[in-house]
Design a protein around this motif. Structure first.
Motif, mmCIF file in Angstrom:
data_model
loop_
_atom_site.group_PDB
_atom_site.id
_atom_site.type_symbol
_atom_site.label_atom_id
_atom_site.label_comp_id
_atom_site.label_asym_id
_atom_site.label_seq_id
_atom_site.Cartn_x
_atom_site.Cartn_y
_atom_site.Cartn_z
ATOM 1 N N ALA A 127 37.447 -34.719 23.022
ATOM 2 C CA ALA A 127 37.156 -35.601 21.883
ATOM 3 C C ALA A 127 38.042 -35.261 20.690
ATOM 4 N N ALA A 128 38.191 -33.976 20.383
ATOM 5 C CA ALA A 128 39.025 -33.553 19.257
ATOM 6 C C ALA A 128 40.489 -33.934 19.485
ATOM 7 N N THR A 129 40.958 -33.800 20.728
ATOM 8 C CA THR A 129 42.341 -34.151 21.057
ATOM 9 C C THR A 129 42.605 -35.636 20.838
ATOM 10 N N LEU A 130 41.729 -36.467 21.375
ATOM 11 C CA LEU A 130 41.912 -37.913 21.248
ATOM 12 C C LEU A 130 41.768 -38.370 19.791
ATOM 13 N N LEU A 131 40.846 -37.760 19.063
ATOM 14 C CA LEU A 131 40.673 -38.125 17.644
ATOM 15 C C LEU A 131 41.903 -37.743 16.831
ATOM 16 N N ALA A 132 42.500 -36.594 17.117
ATOM 17 C CA ALA A 132 43.719 -36.180 16.414
ATOM 18 C C ALA A 132 44.825 -37.202 16.633
ATOM 19 N N HIS A 133 44.989 -37.661 17.875
ATOM 20 C CA HIS A 133 46.024 -38.646 18.182
ATOM 21 C C HIS A 133 45.695 -40.010 17.567
ATOM 22 N N TYR A 134 44.404 -40.351 17.517
ATOM 23 C CA TYR A 134 44.015 -41.640 16.925
ATOM 24 C C TYR A 134 44.278 -41.641 15.419
ATOM 25 N N ILE A 135 43.952 -40.542 14.756
ATOM 26 C CA ILE A 135 44.226 -40.442 13.319
ATOM 27 C C ILE A 135 45.733 -40.518 13.058
ATOM 28 N N ARG A 136 46.528 -39.941 13.959
ATOM 29 C CA ARG A 136 47.991 -40.050 13.836
ATOM 30 C C ARG A 136 48.424 -41.521 13.896
ATOM 31 N N ALA A 137 47.790 -42.284 14.783
ATOM 32 C CA ALA A 137 48.110 -43.708 14.895
ATOM 33 C C ALA A 137 47.706 -44.462 13.623
ATOM 34 N N ILE A 138 46.539 -44.126 13.070
ATOM 35 C CA ILE A 138 46.069 -44.766 11.833
ATOM 36 C C ILE A 138 47.019 -44.460 10.676
#
Length: 348
Positions: free
Chosen positions: A49-60
């Motif tokens: 979850a932390a990994t995917l959230l980090a990448h999602y925030i990068r996209a945002i």
């Protein structure tokens, strides 16, 4: 050209193998297996979850750098682009930095060079963030900064070393900007003095340089600086969270008293290791994390290597599974949007 690319990939793989050998040479395989026996696999879930959230925030955050409001990609497309770039980086180090913007550019019919410019800008921001976090670690979190010299092989506490590093970054940055400016001016002059196909070719090169610079200078049109900085900080928070969650996999928070402070230190160390161009950070991450845990916190190398191997393997598996899935979802969403637009354009 193909031979040059092949040699680069081969050199990168060889470098990864070298670092893997350095990481594993002093640890018996039986010790490594033994270190994973008491591991708590439940913590893979929050780690994912932390990994995917980090990448999602990068996209945002990346979305904020798109200045042409008519061609701002969907969040799904940006998130897919980020994961796709990481996927390409596994076999082809640094190629993902080009694959990511090219994928997004095709989805929104935007210039490749302009979006590549935003990636370069993003990497500059990431580098500044890493340097600030590294300075924080050296000043406030390392009791004996000299131990960093044992890890990195250079005395980063030496003011002369720090000055030379900053000077080198500034020098190459100025050279890059000056080089782009000179190239643009030369192609502009050439396009004015040539005709026919040569003129068209020169004009295309000039446009590529201009759109690249436009992407690089997108920071000037950033409307919400506080939110951009917040997202940049949040990315590092999730990276630190990934490191901290890894401690709980191996009960290191209890056995070796490792907490958030230690997670910050290891995150900086891993960022330095991953910056070395090996396939997917293989080898460099293993060696740097293992040595850092041993040198800083007296964690046995077998345990440290088990931690590094599981954390790194989990990250790669997340990317390998989620990237194709997101590519499929993004394609489906794009098709649905196109169908909706076609329906809206049909007269009653």
């Amino acid at each position: 050209m193909q031979t040059k690319k092949f040699l680069k990939v081969l050199g990168s793989v060889a470098l990864g193998v070298l670092f893997l050998w350095l990481a594993f040479r002093e640890v018996e395989f039986s010790e490594l297996i033994e270190s994973t026996r008491g591991m708590s696999w439940f913590w893979i879930l929050p780690f994912t979850a932390a990994t995917l959230l980090a990448h999602y925030i990068r996209a945002i955050r990346w979305e904020m750098l798109f200045t042409n409001k008519e061609k701002v990609p969907a969040k799904t497309t940006l998130f897919t682009g980020v994961l796709f770039g990481y996927l390409v980086n596994i076999p082809l180090p640094r190629v993902g930095e080009v694959a990511r913007p090219v994928y997004v550019a095709r989805q929104v019919d935007e210039s490749n060079s302009k979006i590549i410019g935003t990636i370069v800008l993003e990497r500059v921001v990431d580098l500044l963030g890493m340097l600030l976090l590294m300075a924080f670690v050296v000043v406030f979190l390392i009791a004996d900064p000299q131990v960093l010299s044992r890890l990195f092989g250079i005395d980063i506490t030496n003011p002369e070393t720090q000055f030379n590093f900053i000077l080198t970054l500034g020098k190459y940055g100025l050279i890059a900007f000056a080089g782009i400016g000179v190239l643009y001016w030369l192609f502009k002059k050439a396009s004015e003095r040539t005709e026919g196909r040569v003129s068209d070719f020169v004009y295309k090169i000039q446009r590529i340089i201009k759109t690249f610079v436009d992407g690089l200078l997108a920071i000037r049109e950033l409307k919400n600086w506080p939110l951009f900085i917040f997202h940049s900080i949040l990315i590092w928070v999730f990276y630190i969270g990934m490191t901290y969650i890894g401690f709980w996999m191996f009960n290191m928070q209890e056995v070796f008293d490792l907490g958030i402070t230690e997670a910050i230190v290891l995150t900086v160390v891993s960022a330095v290791g991953i910056s070395i161009p090996t396939p997917g950070g293989i080898g460099t991450y293993h060696l740097f994390i293992t040595k850092a845990l041993f040198i800083f916190y007296a964690v046995p190398e077998a345990t440290g290597l088990a931690y590094a191997t599981i954390a790194h393997a989990t990250t790669l598996i997340i990317i390998i599974i989620s990237s194709p899935l997101l590519l499929t979802i993004d394609k489906f969403v794009m098709m649905k949007n196109e169908e909706q637009k076609s329906t809206e354009n049909i007269p009653d």
